[in-house]
Write an enzyme that holds these catalytic residues in place. Sequence first.
Site, short mmCIF file in Angstrom:
data_model
loop_
_atom_site.label_atom_id
_atom_site.label_comp_id
_atom_site.label_asym_id
_atom_site.label_seq_id
_atom_site.Cartn_x
_atom_site.Cartn_y
_atom_site.Cartn_z
N LEU A 92 -8.70 6.12 -17.37
CA LEU A 92 -9.98 5.41 -16.69
C LEU A 92 -10.35 6.26 -15.55
O LEU A 92 -9.29 6.83 -14.85
CB LEU A 92 -9.59 4.04 -16.27
CG LEU A 92 -9.40 2.86 -17.26
CD1 LEU A 92 -8.94 1.69 -16.51
CD2 LEU A 92 -10.76 2.58 -17.84
N GLU A 123 -11.00 -7.15 -13.88
CA GLU A 123 -9.77 -7.93 -14.23
C GLU A 123 -8.84 -7.02 -13.33
O GLU A 123 -9.24 -5.84 -13.15
CB GLU A 123 -9.45 -7.88 -15.54
CG GLU A 123 -9.54 -6.52 -16.10
CD GLU A 123 -9.63 -6.42 -17.56
OE1 GLU A 123 -10.68 -6.61 -18.10
OE2 GLU A 123 -8.58 -5.95 -18.22
N LYS A 125 -5.76 -4.39 -12.67
CA LYS A 125 -5.58 -3.27 -13.24
C LYS A 125 -3.91 -3.44 -13.06
O LYS A 125 -3.39 -3.39 -11.91
CB LYS A 125 -5.80 -1.94 -12.51
CG LYS A 125 -5.44 -0.44 -13.12
CD LYS A 125 -6.09 0.62 -12.61
CE LYS A 125 -5.80 1.81 -13.48
NZ LYS A 125 -4.39 1.99 -13.35
N ASP A 127 0.06 -2.46 -13.18
CA ASP A 127 0.87 -1.22 -12.70
C ASP A 127 1.75 -1.13 -13.85
O ASP A 127 3.16 -1.47 -13.35
CB ASP A 127 1.11 -1.29 -11.40
CG ASP A 127 1.49 0.09 -11.13
OD1 ASP A 127 1.29 1.04 -11.77
OD2 ASP A 127 1.83 0.53 -9.73
N ARG A 146 1.30 5.41 -25.38
CA ARG A 146 0.02 6.41 -25.12
C ARG A 146 0.28 7.63 -25.62
O ARG A 146 -0.52 8.41 -26.31
CB ARG A 146 -0.54 6.19 -23.59
CG ARG A 146 -1.99 6.61 -23.69
CD ARG A 146 -2.42 6.40 -22.08
NE ARG A 146 -2.43 7.61 -21.59
CZ ARG A 146 -3.60 8.16 -20.95
NH1 ARG A 146 -4.60 7.54 -21.14
NH2 ARG A 146 -3.41 9.42 -20.13
N TYR A 234 -5.62 -6.25 -23.19
CA TYR A 234 -7.01 -6.09 -22.51
C TYR A 234 -7.66 -5.39 -23.11
O TYR A 234 -9.03 -4.92 -22.64
CB TYR A 234 -6.67 -5.56 -21.21
CG TYR A 234 -5.91 -4.29 -20.74
CD1 TYR A 234 -6.32 -3.20 -21.30
CD2 TYR A 234 -4.80 -4.24 -20.15
CE1 TYR A 234 -5.67 -1.96 -21.38
CE2 TYR A 234 -4.00 -3.22 -20.20
CZ TYR A 234 -4.36 -2.01 -20.75
OH TYR A 234 -3.73 -0.85 -20.14
N LYS A 322 -9.35 1.27 -7.34
CA LYS A 322 -8.06 1.19 -7.10
C LYS A 322 -8.15 0.68 -5.53
O LYS A 322 -9.14 0.83 -4.60
CB LYS A 322 -7.64 2.65 -6.92
CG LYS A 322 -7.70 3.52 -8.22
CD LYS A 322 -6.63 3.00 -9.13
CE LYS A 322 -5.38 3.33 -9.06
NZ LYS A 322 -4.92 4.72 -9.31
N CYS A 427 2.51 36.52 -0.28
CA CYS A 427 3.49 35.65 -1.20
C CYS A 427 4.89 35.80 -0.85
O CYS A 427 5.76 36.67 -0.98
CB CYS A 427 3.13 36.07 -2.54
SG CYS A 427 4.39 34.95 -3.86
N CYS A 430 7.02 37.09 -3.89
CA CYS A 430 7.13 38.31 -4.50
C CYS A 430 6.53 39.44 -3.24
O CYS A 430 6.59 40.56 -3.59
CB CYS A 430 6.21 38.54 -5.63
SG CYS A 430 4.50 38.57 -5.45
N CYS A 445 -1.48 34.07 -4.58
CA CYS A 445 -0.81 35.46 -4.62
C CYS A 445 -1.36 36.14 -5.73
O CYS A 445 -1.71 35.69 -6.90
CB CYS A 445 0.97 34.99 -5.25
SG CYS A 445 1.61 36.42 -5.89
N CYS A 451 4.80 38.45 -10.09
CA CYS A 451 5.25 37.62 -9.34
C CYS A 451 6.16 36.60 -10.04
O CYS A 451 5.97 36.11 -11.03
CB CYS A 451 4.31 36.83 -8.77
SG CYS A 451 4.95 35.09 -7.67
S1 IVH Z 1 -8.66 -0.56 -19.98
C1 IVH Z 1 -10.63 2.82 -22.48
N1 IVH Z 1 -7.79 -2.33 -18.47
O1 IVH Z 1 -4.72 1.89 -16.71
C2 IVH Z 1 -9.84 2.17 -21.50
N2 IVH Z 1 -6.59 -0.55 -18.61
O2 IVH Z 1 -5.81 4.36 -15.51
C3 IVH Z 1 -8.76 1.47 -21.86
N3 IVH Z 1 -4.65 -0.35 -17.14
O3 IVH Z 1 -4.42 3.94 -19.32
C4 IVH Z 1 -8.00 0.75 -20.57
N4 IVH Z 1 -4.68 -2.40 -16.56
O4 IVH Z 1 -2.68 1.89 -18.90
C5 IVH Z 1 -7.80 -1.28 -18.84
N5 IVH Z 1 -6.98 -4.38 -17.24
C6 IVH Z 1 -6.80 -2.97 -17.64
C7 IVH Z 1 -5.87 -2.25 -17.23
C8 IVH Z 1 -5.73 -0.89 -17.75
C9 IVH Z 1 -4.07 -1.27 -16.41
C10 IVH Z 1 -4.07 0.92 -17.50
C11 IVH Z 1 -4.04 1.62 -18.82
C12 IVH Z 1 -4.79 2.70 -18.68
C13 IVH Z 1 -4.69 3.11 -17.25
C14 IVH Z 1 -5.83 4.14 -16.81
#
Ligand code: IVH
Length: 705
Positions: A92, A123, A125, A127, A146, A234, A322, A427, A430, A445, A451
Amino acid sequence: MTEKAVETLTEAEARAELARLAEALAAANTAYHTLDAPEISDAEYDALKRRNLAIEARFPGLKRADSPSDLVGATVAEGFGKVPHRVRMLSLENAFAAEEVAEFDDRIRRFLGLTGEVSYTAEPKIDGLSLSLRYQDGMLVQAATRGDGEVGEDVTQNARTIADIPQRVTGDAPQVLEVRGEVYMSHADFAALNDRQAAAGDKTFANPRNAAAGSLRQLDARITASRPLRFFAYAWGELSAPLATTQSAAIARLAALGFQTNPLTTLCDGPEALLDQYRRIEALRATLEYDIDGVVYKVNDLGLQARLGFRSSTPRWAIAHKFPAELAWTELLGIDIQVGRTGALSPVARLKPVTVGGVVVSNATLHNEDYIAGRDSRGEAIRGGKDIRVGDWVQVYRAGDVIPKVADVDLSRRKDGSQPYVFPEICPECGSPAHREEGDSVRRCTGGLICPAQAVERLKHFVSRGAFDIEGLGAKQVEMFFKDPILPVKTPADIFTLAERDANNPLQKLKNREGFGEVSAAKLFAAIEVRRTIPLDRLIFAFGIRHVGEVAAGLLARHYTNWEAFETAITRATPGTPDWAELTSINGVGEVMAQSLVDAFQNPAERAAIDALAAQLTIQPVQARGVVDSPVAGKTVVFTGSLEKMTRAEAKARAEALGAKVAGSVSAKTDLVVAGPGAGSKAKDAERLGIEIIDEDAWLRLIGG
Ligand code: IVH
C-alpha cells in the site's frame, strides 16, 4: 557424533536408524512442546529430520507407520516450496498527514472524472504479515506468504494450525476463492511466548509482528501449532466469481464464510469522514489487544476499484494512513560512514541503546550531510537550523518496520566545546574523492568497482533474494570470498569460475577449509551451477544499477524479452536515438532510470564486468505481459483530443493493463490513434502516416466496453 553416511547403510542398519530417529524426534518434540524445554537446537532437530527423510528415500519399504516425516509433509528437506501468486500481492502507498488523505481522494476523483463524493471503507492496519489462503470447492488447499509479491512461500501446513483460519468455509463460496489477510499475535500471547522462550533459554522476539512472522515461517508445523497466531481477512486474490459489488459487502461475505474480519471497519463518505474514523481508531489503539500501525482506506465500490487499477506495486484505490512514529531520546555516541552499493556515503548514528516502541535501537540513519548540518536538499533550514553533533542528545523515531531515524536534537543538553560534524569528502573505504552532483543530497564515492565497499555491496546485492539467490552464498560468505587470497570473488563473474578455479588449485581446496567440508563445498558449487541459468529480469535486477529495482527490472525484461535485444538496445540508447525513445516509452521507466542504465552499460569497467558475467550464463527470455487475449496487446496507441467517457489517465491505465503501449506522440511505430473532439496535429500526423484513427466509442468497442 559421527554418523554413517546414508548411502552406506545396510538395510538392517537403516531399520535400526529409523527407529532411533523416530524416538529421538519424538523426545525432542515432547521436550519442546510439552515441557517447553528443548534439548536440542533447531538446527540439530532439522538435521535429524533430514536424515530420517534421506533414509526413507533410500529404503521406502522401511518407512515406519509413525514416521516423523509424515507429520509435516515434504517441506522439511527443501525448506518452503514456492507458490506463484496468480493475482499479485501488492503493498500500500502510505500517507502520514491529513493533506495526503485529501490528495488521495482528489486524485481518485480526478482519475475517474467524478465530481461527487466517493465512499470508502476505513479499517485498522494490522501490524502482522500478510497471508493468502486458497480454497477450492470450499476447502483450504494452499496458504502462501507474500514473498516478493509475485512468488510466496508455501506455508499450508502451518496455516492449518491457526484456529482463525477455517479448513472449510461455511456456506456457499466461489469454487476458487483466495482470501487474503493478516496473521498476527495478540499482546498477551506475545508476552506469554516470550516468557516461555526466555525460560527455555531460546531467543525472545522484539515485537508481536516478528513473533508472528517467526512462528508462521517454521519448517516444522508443530512449532507453529504451539504458537497462538490469529488471522483477520481483509482482501482477496483470485476468485471464480465476485464476492460482492462493494468492499464492505465483500468483507461481510468473508465474515459469513467463517473468517474473522476487523470489527472496526466502517464506511465513510469523503475524506473528512475518513479522518474522523482515523482519529477514533487512533484513540482506541492503546485498548486493542493487537498492534496496529495505521488505518487503511479503500474505495468501497468494486467497479470503481477495477477502473482505478494498479500502479507498479500499489493499488490506486487504497492508501495506508500511518500513525505518527514512536519516539525516544538518547545520546549520540558517534557517526560512522557506510559506503553503499551505489557509492552513497551514508552517515549512521551510533547511539546509546534506547527502547523505541518496544525495540532496542542502537543505530539510526542520519540520511546525508545536509541533514546533519540542519538543512534540507534546497538549503532551507530544518529543525530550526540546528545541526547534529557527536555527544548531543538526539530524538530517535521508528515508523513501522523501517530503519530508525534521528529526528531532533536537544541544544540545552549540548556539551561545552562540541564541534560541528565534518562530513568526509574522501571515501573512507578506498580514498577516492566523494562528490556531490548538482541537486543531489548524497555524496558518492567515485571509485566505482575499485572501491572495495561498493564492490562487496554489489556482490551482496547480486546474491540476494530477488537476484541470484544462491543457496549457501549469502552476505557473510561473499565478504569472506571477497577477501580470500586463494579463491577470490571480486566480481559476479568470479562466482561462476569458483568451482573450476578450486578444481585447478593443487593445494588448498575449499573442502579442506575451516567451515567447509567435502559436502558443503560440493553443495555450494552445485547451488552456483543451478543459477548459471537465470531469467532475464533477475539478471537485470542483480546488476544493482542505481534506480533499477526489482519492479523496473521486471518491466525492462518483459519489454525486451531477451538478453540480446535488451543489451543491444541499452548499448545504443543515448538521448535522441530511437532506442532511447523506446526505452523511455516503457511505462515506469523515466529518464533518470534510463540514463543510469545507459551509463552502466557504456562505462568500460562496468561493461567489462557485465560481459564477463553474461559469458558465464544462460539467460532465459521472459514472457511479455498481456500478450494474451487482448486485441490491443503489443500495440502502440496514442490518445488525442478530449475523451468523454473517461479521463486520459484512466484511458491510459486501461490500455496498458490490456498490454498496449501508450505513447505521447505519433510516429511510424504508432499502430492506432484514438481521436476525440478537438484532436489537432496528432490526428493529422496519423493521417499523413496512414495510421488507423478511431473515435472513443470505437475504442471502447475494441477493448470490450
Ligand atoms: S489491503 C492491495 N488492509 O499492509 C492491497 N492491508 O503496507 C491489499 N495490512 O501488504 C492490502 N492491514 O500486509 C490491507 N486492513 C488491511 C491491512 C493491510 C495490514 C498490510 C498488508 C499489506 C501491507 C501494506
